[in-house]
Write a protein that holds these residues in place. Structure first.
Motif, PDB file in Angstrom:
ATOM      1  N   GLU A  33       0.875  -1.161   0.098  1.00 14.38           N
ATOM      2  CA  GLU A  33      -0.088   0.026  -0.037  1.00 14.38           C
ATOM      3  C   GLU A  33       0.713   1.298   0.093  1.00 14.38           C
ATOM      4  N   PHE A  34       2.002   1.070   0.507  1.00 18.14           N
ATOM      5  CA  PHE A  34       2.943   2.267   0.696  1.00 18.14           C
ATOM      6  C   PHE A  34       3.827   2.582  -0.640  1.00 18.14           C
ATOM      7  N   ILE A  35       4.225   1.222  -1.132  1.00 19.81           N
ATOM      8  CA  ILE A  35       5.431   1.619  -2.172  1.00 19.81           C
ATOM      9  C   ILE A  35       4.975   0.898  -3.296  1.00 19.81           C
ATOM     10  N   PRO A  36       4.878   1.585  -4.435  1.00 13.36           N
ATOM     11  CA  PRO A  36       4.107   1.195  -5.729  1.00 13.36           C
ATOM     12  C   PRO A  36       4.987  -0.029  -6.439  1.00 13.36           C
ATOM     13  N   ASP A  37       4.438  -0.880  -6.749  1.00 11.77           N
ATOM     14  CA  ASP A  37       5.049  -2.262  -7.559  1.00 11.77           C
ATOM     15  C   ASP A  37       5.746  -3.165  -6.331  1.00 11.77           C
ATOM     16  N   TYR A  38       5.483  -2.910  -5.137  1.00  8.58           N
ATOM     17  CA  TYR A  38       5.935  -3.715  -4.118  1.00  8.58           C
ATOM     18  C   TYR A  38       5.710  -4.988  -4.710  1.00  8.58           C
ATOM     19  N   GLY A  39       6.751  -6.087  -4.602  1.00  9.90           N
ATOM     20  CA  GLY A  39       6.740  -7.354  -4.744  1.00  9.90           C
ATOM     21  C   GLY A  39       6.636  -7.597  -6.279  1.00  9.90           C
ATOM     22  N   LYS A  40       6.783  -6.704  -6.920  1.00 12.72           N
ATOM     23  CA  LYS A  40       6.800  -6.960  -8.502  1.00 12.72           C
ATOM     24  C   LYS A  40       8.175  -6.173  -9.047  1.00 12.72           C
ATOM     25  N   LYS A 100       8.678  -3.289 -18.780  1.00 12.08           N
ATOM     26  CA  LYS A 100       7.334  -3.162 -18.023  1.00 12.08           C
ATOM     27  C   LYS A 100       6.740  -4.569 -17.695  1.00 12.08           C
ATOM     28  N   LYS A 101       7.204  -5.578 -18.560  1.00 11.47           N
ATOM     29  CA  LYS A 101       6.879  -6.900 -18.566  1.00 11.47           C
ATOM     30  C   LYS A 101       8.137  -7.630 -17.829  1.00 11.47           C
ATOM     31  N   THR A 102       7.794  -8.909 -17.185  1.00  6.12           N
ATOM     32  CA  THR A 102       8.841  -9.436 -16.576  1.00  6.12           C
ATOM     33  C   THR A 102       9.255 -10.644 -17.653  1.00  6.12           C
ATOM     34  N   HIS A 103      10.551 -10.995 -17.903  1.00  9.98           N
ATOM     35  CA  HIS A 103      10.884 -11.904 -18.383  1.00  9.98           C
ATOM     36  C   HIS A 103      11.716 -13.197 -17.962  1.00  9.98           C
ATOM     37  N   PRO A 104      10.924 -14.088 -17.832  1.00  4.26           N
ATOM     38  CA  PRO A 104      11.372 -15.470 -16.877  1.00  4.26           C
ATOM     39  C   PRO A 104      12.288 -16.137 -17.704  1.00  4.26           C
ATOM     40  N   GLU A 105      12.391 -16.082 -19.204  1.00  5.99           N
ATOM     41  CA  GLU A 105      13.366 -16.838 -19.697  1.00  5.99           C
ATOM     42  C   GLU A 105      14.686 -16.516 -19.507  1.00  5.99           C
TER      43      GLU A 105
END
Length: 835
Positions: A27-34, A176-181
């Motif tokens: 709730e405090f930090i934008p994109d926390y956990g991402k 903006k997108k993650t890249h798991p490869e």
């Protein structure tokens, strides 16, 4: 009156409600956990918590090399936070480290949580924010109960510089997108990586030695508290399932049953939680409890239950594809850490009495019922003791100096046998009967017993050998008059000084020479002992004369201002000696000021580069140009007279190699370390070789083939243990010194090297073998059986002359982790005295 009471009640209700409405990290930090949080966002979140909750208190305990704040947060009930000093002193008083006792405060458990000692293991710091929130959450009845009698000390980021280096890089290359490869650059961290601190030291190996500013400041605070539980939160390779205690063997024999028992309690409780979530995990593998300078072992030898938690995540970026086909996300990593850490806090709170009593017995009983073999350690007076006592003070280990002469019998570290010796005034006395009894024994016991040779780290660290001082371990409690300090030498400098003498015997000598060079003051060094009346100048001794420095205004004051940091300096009134080694003769050679280029970047070991850089920049304060290997073609070698090649895999072209060869022949000096020796070994024009002769080479090749043939019939299960017979993770090995050569000056009669690599080279044939391993050498720590035999008559440090230049071969790294103090002097010799 009623209205007033109503509004006051309403006011307090508003305050209490506000305090209760804590925001979660997401709730405090934008994109926390991402996305990784910036360090300032971590600071901001904890600032928010301290402003919104009366159950958390901040303490700034220092700054990093790059100026970032180092902080811990105390989390408990408001009542406990109001009495922190009383609680802290009560804890120390119970083990004899404080005389301030408050009977109004009952026993409180102290649990210290450390996150992200390795900066690129960033899920630790991310999880620290959620852990703090959950402990403070007013709607969490469990944590409220835990904190009634528990003080949680939470360090959200031990290594802010490394964390920020990694975080800035990850954000710079993230889309903006993650890249798991796995082929994505998000999983290919660039040199030097964020694991290490500013000077690229591994802070998780620095707890006992405290060479780095972060460690020194943190351990100063840690030793003011000495918690009963310490949790060290890490990450490892991303395909590895979560690791939590119990730890793997070897467990050091000084670890108590209560410490092992609580690791088992924690393991069972966390496994229950992980089973409910269907999360994979492992225990009792890889991470052992032996080397004393880790975030789990150092607290353990200081009475705590120290534990390591490891989440798969190094190289994972924000999300990564695992070998089982699933995707590991940043939120997964956070969740795992939060679950394990909070479970541990709860387990500790439920075992409060057991942990406090176990801690106190461990610290107090060990004073009389010693765990080791010896009761007292005596170190003969030596200039290197100055740095050793600095280390003892950092670790709160008590010591004194002999104030009388006495005969004694003790185990001699250098000869490995018992012998009679004389204790003289000013010798250093360290008794086991003190609050830090176990840690003292860990650092000074000659032999640390390994119950399993598959150790994760170095297996020997004897401080008398590391510092190059004559030392003895005594079985009896020594009864001798002592004093707290050595009286400083009084310097009454005459009006007309012919020259100043600075003994060459510790790191301060190198600091002095560094300053003299930087102030363009000419310095000479003695090749052999010279006697000026009552003053004896030993080999390596520095001479600063008026004759060499006629243009220096106010010569005496200028020189004294530089050399006064070394208390044993002296002065000379004549160039004439008693033994025919006059100051103007060949015995005193003029030193050249090094102009240093140090290679860094691709192919260079981050930590080994960091060890050299730290030595130059912080230990002796000498200027160095750091050059990226990718920019080598732009380097004008003629602008330097010294090139340092730290351990690494250097991919030089033939033309680049030729440039180095020509530069050496024209007067350049190369200091090559560890794998950098591959540039010169078995190369035309150089004497360093892997084999002493063609016959030796053939015999070695035959041995390899014979072994391969025999190994075909052996089972796979024993392959790992068979492999270690040819390895050494870190052992102390005796070396014979050529004491007539400048690179050995000040080291003593023998040099004990810390060997961390299996490679061995025969003595060079066209050079000076400064230090080599003799037949039937003495050693401490684990050395594989097959390797042990092969080390006989191999060289550790050598110098080869090439026309007008020099090539210095360092098979071992004398600057390893910055704590091998005699190694600092050896490297200083190579840098300054080998002209």
């Amino acid at each position: 009156m009623k209205k007033t009471l109503f509004f006051l009640l309403l006011f307090f209700l508003v305050i209490i409600t506000a305090k209760a409405q804590l925001k979660t990290p997401s709730e405090f930090i934008p994109d926390y956990g991402k996305q990784i949080s910036y360090y300032y966002q971590v600071e901001s979140y904890f600032k928010f918590l301290t402003e919104e909750s009366n159950s958390i208190k901040k303490q700034n305990y220092g700054k990093t090399s790059e100026g970032r704040d180092l902080m811990v947060y105390y989390i408990s009930t408001p009542e406990n936070l109001a009495n922190l000093d009383l609680i802290r002193n009560n804890n120390l008083a119970a083990i004899g480290l404080s005389d301030k006792v408050s009977k109004t405060i009952g026993d409180k458990l102290i649990v210290w949580l450390s996150f992200s000692v390795h900066g690129n293991e960033y899920a630790g710091t991310e999880s620290a924010m959620t852990v703090a929130y959950q402990l403070l959450n007013p709607n969490n009845p469990e944590s409220k109960k835990w904190l009634e009698n528990t003080i949680v000390i939470l360090d959200p980021c031990i290594n802010p510089d490394g964390y920020s280096r990694y975080g800035n890089w990850l954000r710079e290359i993230s889309g903006k997108k993650t890249h798991p490869e796995l082929s994505d650059r998000e999983h290919m961290e660039i040199w030097p990586g964020g694991r290490f601190n500013h000077y690229l030291f591994d802070l998780n190996r620095d707890w006992a030695w405290q060479t780095q500013i972060e460690s020194e400041q943190r351990l100063a605070l840690y030793n003011e508290w000495l918690p009963q539980v310490h949790v060290d939160v890490h990450e490892m390779g991303y395909n590895s399932p979560y690791f939590f205690p119990p730890s793997a063997e070897p467990w050091h024999e000084f670890i108590d049953k209560y410490q092992k028992d609580f690791q088992n309690v924690v393991g069972e409780k966390i496994s229950n939680k992980f089973d409910q979530e269907n999360w994979l995990y492992n225990t009792r593998e890889t991470y052992d409890m032996f080397y004393p300078s880790y975030g789990d072992t150092y607290p353990t030898y200081n009475g705590a239950v120290g534990m390591t938690f490891e989440q798969g995540g190094i190289g994972a970026g924000r999300a990564v594809l695992l070998e089982n086909g699933s995707v590991l996300t940043m939120q997964d990593r956070i969740n795992h850490h939060v679950k394990s850490v909070l479970t541990t806090v709860g387990a500790a709170a439920s075992e409060l009495d057991h942990l406090i009593q176990g801690f106190r017995k461990y610290m107090t009983n060990s004073r009389k019922n010693i765990k080791g073999k010896y009761n007292t350690y005596v170190l003969k007076n030596n200039a290197k003791l100055e740095q050793l006592t600095v280390l003892l003070k950092k670790n709160k280990i008590e010591f004194a100096y002999a104030d009388a002469n006495q005969k004694a019998i003790g185990f001699n570290y250098q000869t490995q046998n018992d012998k009679s010796f004389a204790i003289d005034i000013n010798d250093l006395i360290i008794k086991v009967d003190q609050p830090k009894a176990v840690l003292t024994q860990m650092l000074f016991e000659p032999y640390n017993k390994l119950n399993d040779s598959l150790s994760y780290d170095i297996t020997a660290w004897n401080l008398p050998l590391a510092y190059g001082v004559e030392g003895y371990a005594l079985k009896n409690n020594l009864n001798i008059k002592t004093k707290a300090i050595i009286e400083p030498i009084e310097h009454n400098t005459p009006q007309n000084v012919y020259a100043f003498y600075v003994p060459w015997n510790n790191r301060i000598s190198a600091q002095v020479l560094s300053s003299l060079h930087q102030n363009n003051i000419k310095v000479r060094a003695a090749r052999e002992k010279a006697i000026f009346g009552k003053l004896t100048v030993e080999a390596g001794g520095l001479i600063v004369s008026k004759a060499d420095n006629p243009k220096i205004v106010d010569f005496e004051k200028t020189v004294i201002d530089i050399i006064k940091i070394k208390n044993d300096y002296n002065f000379i009134n004549t160039a004439y000696t008693v033994n025919g080694k006059d100051l103007g003769g060949e015995n005193f050679f003029l030193l050249k000021a090094p102009k240093i280029a140090l290679l860094s970047g691709k192919g260079v070991s981050s930590t080994e580069f960091g060890a050299v850089w730290y030595y130059l920049d912080s230990v002796i304060g000498y200027p160095v140009s750091v050059i990226e290997t990718t920019n080598f073609d732009l380097l004008n070698l003629n602008g330097y007279n010294t090139l340092i090649l730290a351990d690494g895999s250097y991919d030089f072209s033939k033309e680049q190699q030729r440039r180095i060869d020509d530069w050496i022949n024209n007067g350049g000096k190369v200091i090559a370390m560890n794998n950098a020796l591959n540039l010169f070994a078995d190369k035309e024009g150089y004497s360093l070789s892997l084999y002493d002769s063609d016959e030796d080479k053939k015999a070695s090749e035959k041995e390899v083939k014979d072994k391969e043939s025999k190994d075909r019939f052996l089972d796979y299960k024993g392959s790992e243990r068979r492999a270690i017979s040819a390895t050494v993770t870190g052992a102390i090995i005796e070396n014979v010194l050529d004491t007539t050569y400048p690179m050995s000056f000040g080291l003593g009669d023998k040099y004990f090297s810390l060997k961390t690599d299996y490679k061995q080279y025969p003595l060079v044939k066209n050079g000076v073998n400064v230090a080599y391993i003799p037949v039937d050498y003495k050693s401490y720590g684990f050395i594989g059986n097959n390797l042990k035999k092969k080390l006989n008559k191999t060289v550790s440090f050598a110098v080869e002359s090439k026309e007008n230049g020099k090539l210095i071969y360092m098979i071992d790294n004398p600057l390893f982790r910055g704590f091998w103090e005699n190694g600092n002097l050896l490297f200083s010799n190579a840098l300054f005295l080998v002209n």
